[in-house]
Scaffold this motif. Structure first.
Motif, mmCIF file in Angstrom:
data_model
loop_
_atom_site.group_PDB
_atom_site.id
_atom_site.type_symbol
_atom_site.label_atom_id
_atom_site.label_comp_id
_atom_site.label_asym_id
_atom_site.label_seq_id
_atom_site.Cartn_x
_atom_site.Cartn_y
_atom_site.Cartn_z
ATOM 1 N N ASP A 1 11.597 71.987 15.657
ATOM 2 C CA ASP A 1 11.737 70.856 16.587
ATOM 3 C C ASP A 1 11.481 71.276 18.033
ATOM 4 O O ASP A 1 12.192 70.880 18.950
ATOM 5 C CB ASP A 1 13.113 70.196 16.460
ATOM 6 C CG ASP A 1 13.343 69.587 15.089
ATOM 7 O OD1 ASP A 1 12.369 69.091 14.484
ATOM 8 O OD2 ASP A 1 14.498 69.617 14.619
ATOM 9 N N GLY A 2 10.484 72.141 18.217
ATOM 10 C CA GLY A 2 10.084 72.567 19.557
ATOM 11 C C GLY A 2 10.950 73.640 20.187
ATOM 12 O O GLY A 2 10.735 74.008 21.335
ATOM 13 N N ARG A 3 11.932 74.162 19.444
ATOM 14 C CA ARG A 3 12.824 75.188 19.991
ATOM 15 C C ARG A 3 12.770 76.436 19.123
ATOM 16 O O ARG A 3 12.746 76.363 17.899
ATOM 17 C CB ARG A 3 14.256 74.667 20.046
ATOM 18 C CG ARG A 3 14.404 73.468 20.977
ATOM 19 C CD ARG A 3 15.810 73.003 21.046
ATOM 20 N NE ARG A 3 16.596 74.046 21.718
ATOM 21 C CZ ARG A 3 17.806 73.861 22.171
ATOM 22 N NH1 ARG A 3 18.400 72.708 22.034
ATOM 23 N NH2 ARG A 3 18.459 74.844 22.759
ATOM 24 N N TRP A 4 12.792 77.605 19.779
ATOM 25 C CA TRP A 4 12.786 78.874 19.052
ATOM 26 C C TRP A 4 14.179 79.183 18.527
ATOM 27 O O TRP A 4 15.178 78.982 19.219
ATOM 28 C CB TRP A 4 12.304 80.005 19.961
ATOM 29 C CG TRP A 4 10.841 79.941 20.223
ATOM 30 C CD1 TRP A 4 10.227 79.468 21.350
ATOM 31 C CD2 TRP A 4 9.802 80.339 19.334
ATOM 32 N NE1 TRP A 4 8.869 79.564 21.204
ATOM 33 C CE2 TRP A 4 8.574 80.095 19.977
ATOM 34 C CE3 TRP A 4 9.773 80.873 18.041
ATOM 35 C CZ2 TRP A 4 7.343 80.372 19.390
ATOM 36 C CZ3 TRP A 4 8.552 81.154 17.460
ATOM 37 C CH2 TRP A 4 7.355 80.902 18.127
ATOM 38 N N ARG B 1 3.960 79.054 15.689
ATOM 39 C CA ARG B 1 5.155 78.523 15.026
ATOM 40 C C ARG B 1 6.163 79.603 14.640
ATOM 41 O O ARG B 1 7.333 79.317 14.437
ATOM 42 C CB ARG B 1 4.751 77.715 13.807
ATOM 43 C CG ARG B 1 3.901 76.500 14.160
ATOM 44 C CD ARG B 1 3.573 75.692 12.934
ATOM 45 N NE ARG B 1 4.800 75.305 12.227
ATOM 46 C CZ ARG B 1 5.385 74.129 12.347
ATOM 47 N NH1 ARG B 1 4.874 73.222 13.136
ATOM 48 N NH2 ARG B 1 6.470 73.853 11.661
ATOM 49 N N GLU C 1 11.403 81.411 14.404
ATOM 50 C CA GLU C 1 10.585 80.268 14.031
ATOM 51 C C GLU C 1 10.855 79.129 15.008
ATOM 52 O O GLU C 1 11.955 79.011 15.544
ATOM 53 C CB GLU C 1 10.855 79.833 12.595
ATOM 54 C CG GLU C 1 12.281 79.441 12.322
ATOM 55 C CD GLU C 1 12.540 79.179 10.846
ATOM 56 O OE1 GLU C 1 11.602 79.266 10.040
ATOM 57 O OE2 GLU C 1 13.693 78.876 10.509
ATOM 58 N N LYS C 2 9.844 78.320 15.208
ATOM 59 C CA LYS C 2 9.982 77.178 16.106
ATOM 60 C C LYS C 2 10.357 75.967 15.258
ATOM 61 O O LYS C 2 9.632 75.584 14.336
ATOM 62 C CB LYS C 2 8.682 76.929 16.858
ATOM 63 C CG LYS C 2 8.837 76.054 18.079
ATOM 64 C CD LYS C 2 7.519 75.862 18.784
ATOM 65 C CE LYS C 2 7.507 76.677 20.041
ATOM 66 N NZ LYS C 2 6.307 76.412 20.848
#
Length: 83
Positions: A56-59, A21, A53-54
């Motif tokens: 909603d699935g995006r970095w 994460r 940080e990730k």
């Protein structure tokens, strides 16, 4: 204003947390510049300490700490002095 720069990032190290994460990276940077009155030259070099940080699935970037090691002629690059 055109900055006439090339930012080169090298020696990238990526450290991913076990849960996947967050991550942090370490790297070196060198900024090269050339203008009509300034010959091609490195104008600043240092290190980036970044945190991601990730979400909603995006970095996404969470933080960037810039460590300056070498400073050259920044007169045609920055609008404000550093230091």
């Amino acid at each position: 204003r055109t900055l006439h720069t090339k930012h080169v990032t090298t020696n990238l190290q990526i450290h991913l947390d076990p849960g996947g994460r967050t991550a942090r990276t370490r790297s070196y940077f060198t900024v090269l510049m050339q203008t009509q009155t300034l010959a091609l030259q490195p104008i600043i070099a240092g290190r980036y300490h970044d945190e991601f940080e990730k979400v909603d699935g995006r970095w996404a970037f969470a933080r960037r700490h810039i460590i300056t090691d070498l400073v050259g002629d920044l007169s045609q690059h920055l609008l404000l002095p550093i230091g």
